[in-house]
Scaffold this motif. Structure first.
Motif, mmCIF file in Angstrom:
data_model
loop_
_atom_site.group_PDB
_atom_site.id
_atom_site.type_symbol
_atom_site.label_atom_id
_atom_site.label_comp_id
_atom_site.label_asym_id
_atom_site.label_seq_id
_atom_site.Cartn_x
_atom_site.Cartn_y
_atom_site.Cartn_z
ATOM 1 N N ALA A 1 0.869 -1.176 0.000
ATOM 2 C CA ALA A 1 0.000 0.000 0.000
ATOM 3 C C ALA A 1 0.908 1.228 0.000
ATOM 4 N N CYS A 2 0.799 2.052 -1.046
ATOM 5 C CA CYS A 2 1.737 3.166 -1.204
ATOM 6 C C CYS A 2 1.146 4.469 -0.693
ATOM 7 N N MET A 3 1.984 5.236 -0.008
ATOM 8 C CA MET A 3 1.582 6.492 0.605
ATOM 9 C C MET A 3 1.417 7.583 -0.461
ATOM 10 N N PRO A 4 0.653 8.638 -0.146
ATOM 11 C CA PRO A 4 0.286 9.624 -1.160
ATOM 12 C C PRO A 4 1.245 10.801 -1.303
ATOM 13 N N ASN A 5 2.442 10.720 -0.694
ATOM 14 C CA ASN A 5 3.363 11.858 -0.771
ATOM 15 C C ASN A 5 4.154 11.826 -2.079
ATOM 16 N N THR A 6 3.413 12.005 -3.159
ATOM 17 C CA THR A 6 3.977 12.037 -4.503
ATOM 18 C C THR A 6 3.849 13.467 -5.030
ATOM 19 N N ASN A 7 4.238 13.673 -6.281
ATOM 20 C CA ASN A 7 4.111 15.001 -6.880
ATOM 21 C C ASN A 7 3.537 14.871 -8.290
ATOM 22 N N LYS B 1 4.557 -7.237 -11.040
ATOM 23 C CA LYS B 1 5.355 -7.634 -9.877
ATOM 24 C C LYS B 1 4.418 -7.726 -8.680
ATOM 25 N N ALA B 2 4.705 -7.026 -7.609
ATOM 26 C CA ALA B 2 3.786 -6.991 -6.468
ATOM 27 C C ALA B 2 2.556 -6.162 -6.829
ATOM 28 N N ASP B 3 1.424 -6.472 -6.203
ATOM 29 C CA ASP B 3 0.201 -5.687 -6.405
ATOM 30 C C ASP B 3 0.313 -4.393 -5.600
ATOM 31 N N VAL B 4 -0.114 -3.282 -6.211
ATOM 32 C CA VAL B 4 -0.045 -1.997 -5.520
ATOM 33 C C VAL B 4 -1.444 -1.523 -5.168
ATOM 34 N N HIS B 5 -1.591 -0.989 -3.949
ATOM 35 C CA HIS B 5 -2.858 -0.479 -3.445
ATOM 36 C C HIS B 5 -2.627 0.958 -2.979
ATOM 37 N N PRO B 6 -3.076 1.949 -3.756
ATOM 38 C CA PRO B 6 -2.821 3.338 -3.379
ATOM 39 C C PRO B 6 -3.586 3.769 -2.122
ATOM 40 N N ILE B 7 -2.889 4.517 -1.276
ATOM 41 C CA ILE B 7 -3.508 5.231 -0.169
ATOM 42 C C ILE B 7 -3.595 6.685 -0.611
ATOM 43 N N ALA B 8 -4.786 7.252 -0.606
ATOM 44 C CA ALA B 8 -4.992 8.611 -1.108
ATOM 45 C C ALA B 8 -4.915 9.629 0.024
ATOM 46 N N ALA C 1 -15.065 9.397 -4.054
ATOM 47 C CA ALA C 1 -14.518 9.285 -5.412
ATOM 48 C C ALA C 1 -13.164 8.580 -5.395
ATOM 49 N N LEU C 2 -12.352 8.866 -4.402
ATOM 50 C CA LEU C 2 -11.044 8.214 -4.288
ATOM 51 C C LEU C 2 -11.201 6.725 -4.016
ATOM 52 N N LYS C 3 -12.144 6.395 -3.142
ATOM 53 C CA LYS C 3 -12.408 4.975 -2.859
ATOM 54 C C LYS C 3 -12.913 4.262 -4.109
ATOM 55 N N ALA C 4 -13.813 4.902 -4.855
ATOM 56 C CA ALA C 4 -14.351 4.304 -6.073
ATOM 57 C C ALA C 4 -13.255 4.092 -7.115
ATOM 58 N N ALA C 5 -12.242 4.954 -7.113
ATOM 59 C CA ALA C 5 -11.141 4.834 -8.070
ATOM 60 C C ALA C 5 -10.177 3.720 -7.699
ATOM 61 N N GLY C 6 -10.249 3.244 -6.442
ATOM 62 C CA GLY C 6 -9.397 2.137 -6.032
ATOM 63 C C GLY C 6 -8.512 2.409 -4.833
ATOM 64 N N ALA C 7 -8.610 3.595 -4.237
ATOM 65 C CA ALA C 7 -7.828 3.875 -3.033
ATOM 66 C C ALA C 7 -8.304 2.970 -1.900
ATOM 67 N N ARG D 1 -6.132 5.858 -10.209
ATOM 68 C CA ARG D 1 -6.302 4.904 -11.316
ATOM 69 C C ARG D 1 -5.004 4.694 -12.077
ATOM 70 N N ASP D 2 -4.218 5.763 -12.270
ATOM 71 C CA ASP D 2 -2.945 5.659 -12.980
ATOM 72 C C ASP D 2 -1.961 4.768 -12.234
ATOM 73 N N ILE D 3 -1.865 4.938 -10.920
ATOM 74 C CA ILE D 3 -0.961 4.110 -10.115
ATOM 75 C C ILE D 3 -1.356 2.633 -10.212
ATOM 76 N N ILE D 4 -2.658 2.368 -10.121
ATOM 77 C CA ILE D 4 -3.128 0.976 -10.201
ATOM 78 C C ILE D 4 -2.823 0.384 -11.572
ATOM 79 N N ALA D 5 -3.076 1.146 -12.637
ATOM 80 C CA ALA D 5 -2.859 0.646 -14.003
ATOM 81 C C ALA D 5 -1.380 0.366 -14.257
ATOM 82 N N ARG D 6 -0.521 1.298 -13.867
ATOM 83 C CA ARG D 6 0.908 1.087 -14.100
ATOM 84 C C ARG D 6 1.467 -0.008 -13.206
ATOM 85 N N GLY D 7 0.911 -0.139 -12.017
ATOM 86 C CA GLY D 7 1.315 -1.240 -11.148
ATOM 87 C C GLY D 7 0.947 -2.586 -11.742
#
Length: 201
Positions: free
Chosen positions: A91-97, A118-125, A141-147, A107-113
């Motif tokens: 589960a990846c933290m949201p401190n990105t840019n 490799k490992a499955d990625v689960h975004p934390i928004a 909306a964030l939950k619906a997108a997959g967060a 959705r982009d993080i999930i698709a590229r993951g």
């Protein structure tokens, strides 16, 4: 293809004891098909010398730095490193840019993951827009997108009361850490303590 692991040690989750057994799994689906001593024929046999055979680990707090800080880490390299260490889900933290505060970023993080295979990625928004501590994000909306959870990753925010109300009504997983942070724009101190509602994948 059926693969048989021979001579490994497994952990009994009920007793907490290790026991020796063979494991057969389907190399295409990754599913375990049998555990025991006499598992019949296999397309490939891997002989172990008492090594542990464990399910994939799950890490609920990783920093993949992608998008925005790919000089430190990319989604692909982070997930490859996770898989090499035995972690099948992170589960990846949201401190990105930009910060992970919009459904499109989730959705982009999930698709590229998924493409990394490799490992499955689960975004934390983010809890707040831009992790700025003011305006709350659109939780639903964030939950619906997959967060899978919400966090400002160690940053305090001035909308604690509003966030608590919205969280109580909708109950998305909400990550909190033990620390106290003096708010720059507030005369009061916000304390964050662990709760049973920590993120789960």
């Amino acid at each position: 293809m059926k693969v048989r692991l021979e001579g490994g040690r497994l952990l009994d989750p009920r007793s907490g004891e290790l026991f020796e057994a063979n494991v057969a799994y389907d190399d295409v689906t990754g599913l375990i098909v049998a555990v025991g001593n006499d598992l019949g024929e296999a397309d490939e046999v891997v002989t172990l010398n008492g090594e542990l055979v464990l399910p994939g680990f799950v890490d609920l707090h990783v920093h993949l730095r992608d998008p925005g800080f790919t000089a430190k880490e990319t989604l692909a390299t982070g997930l490859q490193a996770a898989a090499a260490g035995g972690f099948t889900q992170v589960a990846c933290m949201p401190n990105t840019n930009p910060p992970t505060d919009q459904p499109a970023i989730v959705r982009d993080i999930i698709a590229r993951g998924r493409d990394a295979k490799k490992a499955d990625v689960h975004p934390i928004a983010c809890i707040t827009v831009g992790q700025a501590g003011n305006e709350l994000t659109d939780f639903e909306a964030l939950k619906a997108a997959g967060a899978v959870a919400l966090s400002d990753d160690g940053k305090g925010f001035s909308t604690v009361r509003e966030c608590s109300k919205r969280w109580s009504a909708r109950r998305p997983p909400f990550c909190r850490w033990s620390f106290t942070q003096r708010m720059r724009r507030s005369p009061w101190t916000v304390s964050f303590t662990p709760t049973p509602q920590s993120a789960s994948v």
